[in-house]
Enzyme design. Structure first.
Site, short mmCIF file in Angstrom:
data_model
loop_
_atom_site.label_atom_id
_atom_site.label_comp_id
_atom_site.label_asym_id
_atom_site.label_seq_id
_atom_site.Cartn_x
_atom_site.Cartn_y
_atom_site.Cartn_z
N LEU A 148 0.98 -1.27 0.00
CA LEU A 148 0.00 0.17 -0.05
C LEU A 148 0.87 1.41 0.08
CD1 LEU A 148 -2.82 -0.91 2.62
CD2 LEU A 148 -2.33 -1.60 0.35
N ALA A 208 -0.25 4.46 -1.50
CA ALA A 208 -1.22 5.42 -2.17
C ALA A 208 -1.29 6.66 -1.14
CB ALA A 208 -2.56 4.92 -2.47
N GLY A 209 -0.90 6.71 0.03
CA GLY A 209 -1.18 7.51 1.21
C GLY A 209 -0.63 9.17 0.80
N GLN A 228 -5.15 3.87 -6.65
CA GLN A 228 -6.32 4.37 -5.74
C GLN A 228 -6.33 5.68 -6.00
OE1 GLN A 228 -5.37 4.15 -1.70
NE2 GLN A 228 -7.47 3.78 -1.11
N GLY A 233 -8.91 5.00 2.55
CA GLY A 233 -8.61 4.10 3.72
C GLY A 233 -7.90 2.57 3.34
N THR A 234 -7.36 1.87 4.10
CA THR A 234 -6.36 0.80 3.63
C THR A 234 -7.54 -0.43 2.98
OG1 THR A 234 -6.99 0.13 6.05
CG2 THR A 234 -4.89 1.12 5.31
N ASN A 241 -1.59 -4.88 16.45
CA ASN A 241 -1.76 -5.05 15.10
C ASN A 241 -0.66 -4.36 14.29
OD1 ASN A 241 -2.71 -5.53 12.60
ND2 ASN A 241 -4.40 -4.19 12.66
N HIS A 273 30.50 25.01 3.66
CA HIS A 273 31.42 25.41 4.53
C HIS A 273 31.05 25.65 5.56
CE1 HIS A 273 32.28 28.82 1.18
NE2 HIS A 273 31.22 28.80 1.82
P1 TTP Z 1 -1.17 6.10 6.88
O1 TTP Z 1 0.27 6.29 7.41
O2 TTP Z 1 -2.26 5.95 7.76
O3 TTP Z 1 -1.51 7.37 5.89
P2 TTP Z 1 -0.69 8.10 4.67
O4 TTP Z 1 0.71 7.37 4.47
O5 TTP Z 1 -1.55 9.04 3.81
O6 TTP Z 1 -0.05 9.40 6.07
P3 TTP Z 1 -0.57 10.70 6.60
O7 TTP Z 1 -1.70 10.08 7.79
O8 TTP Z 1 0.31 11.30 7.34
O9 TTP Z 1 -1.21 11.48 5.64
O10 TTP Z 1 -1.25 5.01 5.88
C1 TTP Z 1 -0.87 3.69 6.20
C2 TTP Z 1 -0.38 3.08 4.79
O11 TTP Z 1 -1.45 2.65 4.16
C3 TTP Z 1 0.75 3.80 4.08
O12 TTP Z 1 1.39 2.88 3.45
C4 TTP Z 1 -0.18 4.27 2.92
C5 TTP Z 1 -1.39 3.33 2.78
N1 TTP Z 1 -2.55 3.99 2.49
C6 TTP Z 1 -3.12 3.68 1.16
O13 TTP Z 1 -2.43 3.29 0.21
N2 TTP Z 1 -4.39 4.20 0.80
C7 TTP Z 1 -5.33 4.93 1.88
O14 TTP Z 1 -6.20 5.27 1.30
C8 TTP Z 1 -4.67 5.05 3.01
C9 TTP Z 1 -5.39 5.76 4.22
C10 TTP Z 1 -3.35 4.60 3.32
#
Ligand code: TTP
Length: 401
Positions: free
Chosen positions: A6, A8-9, A77, A82-83, A161, A313
């Site tokens: 993942l 995409a965040g 995405q 969300g995850t 978790n 420097h």
């Molecule tokens: P987070 O660390 O919760 O989200 P983020 O990476 O966008 O960071 P921030 O909260 O600082 O904005 O995400 C956990 C992991 O999941 C990270 O690897 C990114 C990924 N993720 C996605 O791929 N898509 C999503 O919609 C979300 C929320 C997270």
């Protein structure tokens, strides 16, 4: 088996370091964070699927269509919803059992291995000292998943978790049915509740290796310290002139140059094309990035200098991250310790957060230039492209939120 990563965040907590790049492409040691994740999983997966979103084109360009002989597919995405929503994007590609890893965590290969070996659907769990700040896993009498409770006041176990999972393809149907959480995201922990409600057996794969979420700027320093901890001995492929002193683990990549009078106390990595010295002092854990420059009478300690950064420097840079093509003028000095010895605080999404570090310098976005004799106070963030004038004293963040 597939490895779904993942990535995409938006990485908002990591600003300004993520203003021009996605978080998984931040450098950690001699690779990007994402490459560390792929390396951790490559022994147990046959192919990767990377879920990209924010600045995803940079990830596609950096990794390409294969990584160390493993094919890499990309799915998009379009919004970080969300995850669970992120994993669901992999459905068109994934048709067998898969592991899910976040693209912004530093873990050992034993984590994906434990998930792979657990069979069926599995969550990874690790023992933590203070479970109340994590998603806490409770188990049934036969050790399978009973529930995950977010940040409980009275934790039922000390198992956190880890956020890494193994799934069978039938998970996609559950992902589609996952309702929005209270914070307005589709979260995979909600999906797991649906599985538990259906009396599905979910194994708990116990893991006791490195687990480092790299979400906030100082965690990039922690990740660098952790990655450089693995350095062993000296690997000197670049040019090391006479009169250079090297102590401890040091890597000088091919095409890098250490000029006379430089003293290095590892663990330190000098990346390809970097030039250090003459007469500079580099202390670990430090990475001098590709084509970066550290000049005469400069001390750098526990810092990350990204590609093309230059500290020309008579400057001091400690416990800091300098983005790509940052240029520090002569006499730029970074404070990294408070007089009262309290932990340094840093602003993260508007909150002044205790970093847990007694020593922390500055977090500097790409292309910042400082004027000569600039003083930068501990815990200050400077946004992409900002400038300071000669003799300026910077005591507050200079970033647009
Ligand atoms: P987070 O660390 O919760 O989200 P983020 O990476 O966008 O960071 P921030 O909260 O600082 O904005 O995400 C956990 C992991 O999941 C990270 O690897 C990114 C990924 N993720 C996605 O791929 N898509 C999503 O919609 C979300 C929320 C997270």
């Amino acid at each position: 088996m597939y490895g779904v990563v993942l990535a995409a965040g938006r990485g908002t907590r990591m600003r300004p370091l993520t203003d021009q790049r996605p978080k998984p492409l931040l450098p950690v040691g001699d690779r990007t964070l994402l490459e560390h994740v792929l390396d951790a999983a490559r022994d147990v997966v046959d192919a990767f699927v990377v879920v990209t979103g924010y600045r995803g084109e940079q990830i596609r360009e950096a990794i390409g269509e294969s990584y160390r002989d493993h094919p890499v597919d990309y799915v998009e995405q379009t919004e970080p919803r969300g995850t669970a929503h992120a994993i669901a994007q992999a459905e068109p590609v994934v048709d067998e059992r898969f592991v899910v890893l976040n693209g912004d965590v530093l873990v050992d290969p034993s984590l994906p291995r434990a998930l792979a070996d657990a069979g069926g659907t599995a969550v990874a769990a690790t023992e933590v000292a203070d479970p109340s700040s994590y998603g806490v896993i409770s188990t049934t009498s036969d050790g399978t998943l009973a529930r995950i409770v977010e940040k409980p006041a009275d934790p039922p176990t000390s198992l956190a978790n880890v956020g890494c999972y193994a799934f069978e393809p039938d998970i996609f149907e559950y992902l589609d049915r996952t309702p929005e959480s209270e914070r307005g995201e589709y979260e995979v922990t909600t999906t797991l509740e649906l599985l538990v409600d259906d009396d599905r057996i979910i194994s708990v794969a116990q893991y006791d290796g490195t687990w480092l979420d790299v979400g906030r700027p100082w965690e990039l320093l922690t990740a660098t310290e952790t990655a450089l901890d693995d350095l062993d001995g000296q690997r000197l492929a670049g040019t090391v002139e006479d009169g250079v002193h090297l102590h401890g683990p040091v890597v000088v990549e091919d095409g890098a140059t250490l000029r006379s009078g430089v003293s290095v106390e590892g663990p330190v990595v000098i990346r390809a094309g970097a030039e250090v010295g003459p007469n500079a002092y580099i202390r670990g854990a430090t990475v001098v990035g590709p084509d970066a420059h550290v000049g005469h009478a400069v001390e750098v300690k526990n810092a990350v200098l990204m590609a093309g950064a230059s500290v020309g420097h008579q400057s001091y840079v400690g416990d800091s991250v300098l983005g790509r093509h940052v240029n520090f003028g002569a006499g730029t000095n970074v404070a990294n310790l408070r007089h009262d010895g309290e932990n340094i605080r840093l602003t993260v999404k508007g909150d002044h957060v205790d970093t847990g570090r007694r020593k922390l310098g500055v977090i500097v976005g790409d292309e910042v230039k400082t004027g000569i004799n600039t003083s930068l106070n501990a815990g200050v963030r400077i946004g992409v492209g900002e400038r300071t004038g000669p003799g300026e004293v910077v005591t507050r963040d200079r970033v647009s939120e």
